[in-house]
Design a protein around this motif. Structure first.
Motif, PDB file in Angstrom:
ATOM      1  N   GLU A   1      -5.506   3.886  -4.360  1.00  0.00           N
ATOM      2  CA  GLU A   1      -4.680   2.722  -4.023  1.00  0.00           C
ATOM      3  C   GLU A   1      -5.548   1.479  -3.877  1.00  0.00           C
ATOM      4  O   GLU A   1      -5.230   0.414  -4.383  1.00  0.00           O
ATOM      5  CB  GLU A   1      -3.943   2.956  -2.708  1.00  0.00           C
TER       6      GLU A   1
ATOM      7  N   ARG B   1       0.861  -1.187   0.000  1.00  0.00           N
ATOM      8  CA  ARG B   1       0.000   0.000   0.000  1.00  0.00           C
ATOM      9  C   ARG B   1       0.891   1.228   0.000  1.00  0.00           C
ATOM     10  O   ARG B   1       2.096   1.122  -0.131  1.00  0.00           O
ATOM     11  CB  ARG B   1      -0.877   0.005   1.264  1.00  0.00           C
ATOM     12  N   VAL B   2       0.279   2.362   0.217  1.00  0.00           N
ATOM     13  CA  VAL B   2       1.102   3.568   0.306  1.00  0.00           C
ATOM     14  C   VAL B   2       2.126   3.378   1.415  1.00  0.00           C
ATOM     15  O   VAL B   2       1.760   3.204   2.567  1.00  0.00           O
ATOM     16  CB  VAL B   2       0.249   4.794   0.646  1.00  0.00           C
TER      17      VAL B   2
ATOM     18  N   ARG C   1      -6.389   9.764  -2.731  1.00  0.00           N
ATOM     19  CA  ARG C   1      -5.191   8.973  -2.996  1.00  0.00           C
ATOM     20  C   ARG C   1      -5.337   7.553  -2.454  1.00  0.00           C
ATOM     21  O   ARG C   1      -5.027   6.584  -3.140  1.00  0.00           O
ATOM     22  CB  ARG C   1      -4.013   9.695  -2.336  1.00  0.00           C
ATOM     23  N   SER C   2      -5.793   7.439  -1.242  1.00  0.00           N
ATOM     24  CA  SER C   2      -5.867   6.077  -0.711  1.00  0.00           C
ATOM     25  C   SER C   2      -7.037   5.305  -1.330  1.00  0.00           C
ATOM     26  O   SER C   2      -6.961   4.083  -1.457  1.00  0.00           O
ATOM     27  CB  SER C   2      -5.890   6.049   0.821  1.00  0.00           C
TER      28      SER C   2
END
Lengths: 182, 278
Positions: free
Chosen positions: A117, A93-94, A113-114
């Motif tokens: 992802e 993940r990030v 952003r997440s």
């Protein structure tokens, strides 16, 4: 003072140049393509090892980065297969290392952003590859077609499908019930 | 469920905007230099050590045994001579080292063009393309529509990869050819070289957290190995450290000297991108 110290010091100049100009992008692509958690560094190394071995093929290529992305795609796919076989590892993940630029961005951006992802992890590999290469790495469709060894038409349809899927995912991920907004 | 409300607030258009935002974020997220430096060091070790890591395809034996390509070997020979002198002087203490440094400085400055005349502005195009994509995901917004009608090419990306870099291509191929010869062994590696390497590695390791320290290590390298094998790497690190310390004028001057001395160096891009980072 061992020769090991010396050998560990520097890459051959040609590879060093490739690494300096493109490693950051290969790293980014590998992450978005779903390199298994904890193996990102290895994957990036592997890409440049392969590049090093096959550097003769690179001669005459239009773009070194495109070439490296092609290698990256395969290295990531192998790593994922291995990881899948050995254990049910989630993909990266990030990572924390990205924390720095995050400080500057808005909460909206961070959430978007997440969500992205997460959306990526739901795409199947072929769609994910096309989406990442086109929309994140900004590679031209024709080049992507070469990288994934598929006709441009196929690339387009994978891209459309991927985008629709991602947008759908983001819509539900970001739909915050009223009153619960952060 | 009140999720419905949320969905209403965030219709397709909202999701598309969110995607555009997320994508532009994703494109900006490059790994920190320190992490890449670590990967690079490990990679160099793997290549030098004949792989060792998993995932190889069994051809690792064809890897060059060491980093010592021909051009580097030439540099190493020079380093041996220069390093020998430095070593002698170093034994006599600080004054000796300073002397070497000063001599190197003199030698360098005699060939140097005044900084203002060499603007390091020229070609920094390919260094960092995505960051400049002003209209990032026009792709996403524009494209979600066509998603259902796979007819027109979605002019997906506003910009393509930066063009090919012929310089890089040629350097690459020829250098590799040059680095192939197996008759070169690590036996040529003198201990001065290891000392050099240790200094440069230390400087590189320090640069993210403590650029002042990185700079002082680089200066130590310059004192001990003014014309060492890793002189380009050292100068690059020095410029990066100066930029990190906001000593921009010095950084620019040092970069200008670098460009004059090594007009075709593979480190140029790194220096240019350091200078652009302010």
């Amino acid at each position: 003072v061992t020769p090991d110290v010396v050998r560990a010091a520097a890459l051959p100049p040609s590879l060093a140049a490739l690494f300096r100009d493109h490693a950051a992008y290969v790293h980014r692509a590998a992450r978005h393509l779903g390199a298994p958690q904890g193996e990102l560094d290895d994957v990036v190394q592997e890409v440049f090892l392969v590049a090093h071995r096959r550097i003769a093929e690179f001669e005459g290529r239009a773009s070194p980065r495109t070439w490296l992305y092609g290698i990256c795609l395969r290295v990531v796919a192998n790593a994922r297969r291995r990881a899948h076989r050995h254990r049910e590892q989630p993909v990266a993940r990030v990572p924390d290392t990205i924390a720095e630029p995050e400080l500057e961005r808005s909460a909206d951006a961070a959430r978007a952003r997440s969500a992205l992802e997460a959306a990526l992890t739901e795409l199947d590999d072929t769609k994910r590859a096309v989406f990442v290469l086109v929309d994140i790495e900004e590679i031209a469709i024709e080049e992507v077609a070469r990288i994934v060894e598929a006709p441009t038409k196929t690339v387009y349809s994978r891209l459309y499908a991927a985008r629709a899927r991602v947008i759908e995912h983001m819509r539900s991920a970001l739909a915050v019930p009223a009153g619960e907004a952060p | 469920m009140s999720e419905v409300d949320g969905r209403d607030r965030l219709g397709d258009g909202g999701a598309r905007d969110a995607l555009a935002l997320a994508l532009s974020e994703a494109r900006r997220e490059l790994p920190p230099a320190t992490e890449l430096a670590r990967i690079e060091t490990e990679l160099a070790a793997r290549i030098g050590g004949g792989d060792g890591g998993g995932g190889g395809d069994g051809h690792s034996s064809s890897l060059p045994r060491a980093l010592l390509s021909r051009p580097l070997l030439a540099a190493a020979a020079i380093a041996l001579i220069a390093g020998g002198a430095a070593l002698m002087l170093r034994d006599r203490g600080e004054a000796g080292s300073a002397l070497v440094g000063a001599a190197a400085e003199r030698a360098a400055s005699s060939r140097v063009v005044a900084p203002s005349e060499t603007e390091p502005s020229a070609p920094r195009s390919a260094v960092d393309p995505p960051r400049q994509s002003a209209a990032p995901i026009s792709g996403a917004s524009a494209s979600a529509g066509p998603a259902r009608s796979p007819g027109p090419p979605p002019r997906a990306m506003p910009r393509r990869e930066p063009g090919p870099d012929p310089t890089l291509a040629t350097t690459t191929a020829s250098d590799v050819a040059a680095s192939a010869p197996p008759e070169i062994t690590q036996a040529t590696a003198p201990s001065e070289l290891a000392d050099e390497v240790a200094l440069v590695r230390a400087a590189r390791a320090a640069i993210g957290e403590d650029p002042a320290r990185a700079l002082s290590i680089a200066e130590r390298h310059r004192a001990q190995f003014p014309e060492g094998m890793l002189v380009e790497e050292r100068e690059t690190l020095a410029v990066e450290a100066l930029v990190a310390l906001a000593r921009h004028d010095e950084a620019r001057r040092r970069a200008a000297r670098f460009f004059t001395r090594w007009p075709a160096s593979p480190y140029q891009r790194r220096i240019e991108s350091a200078l652009a980072r302010r």
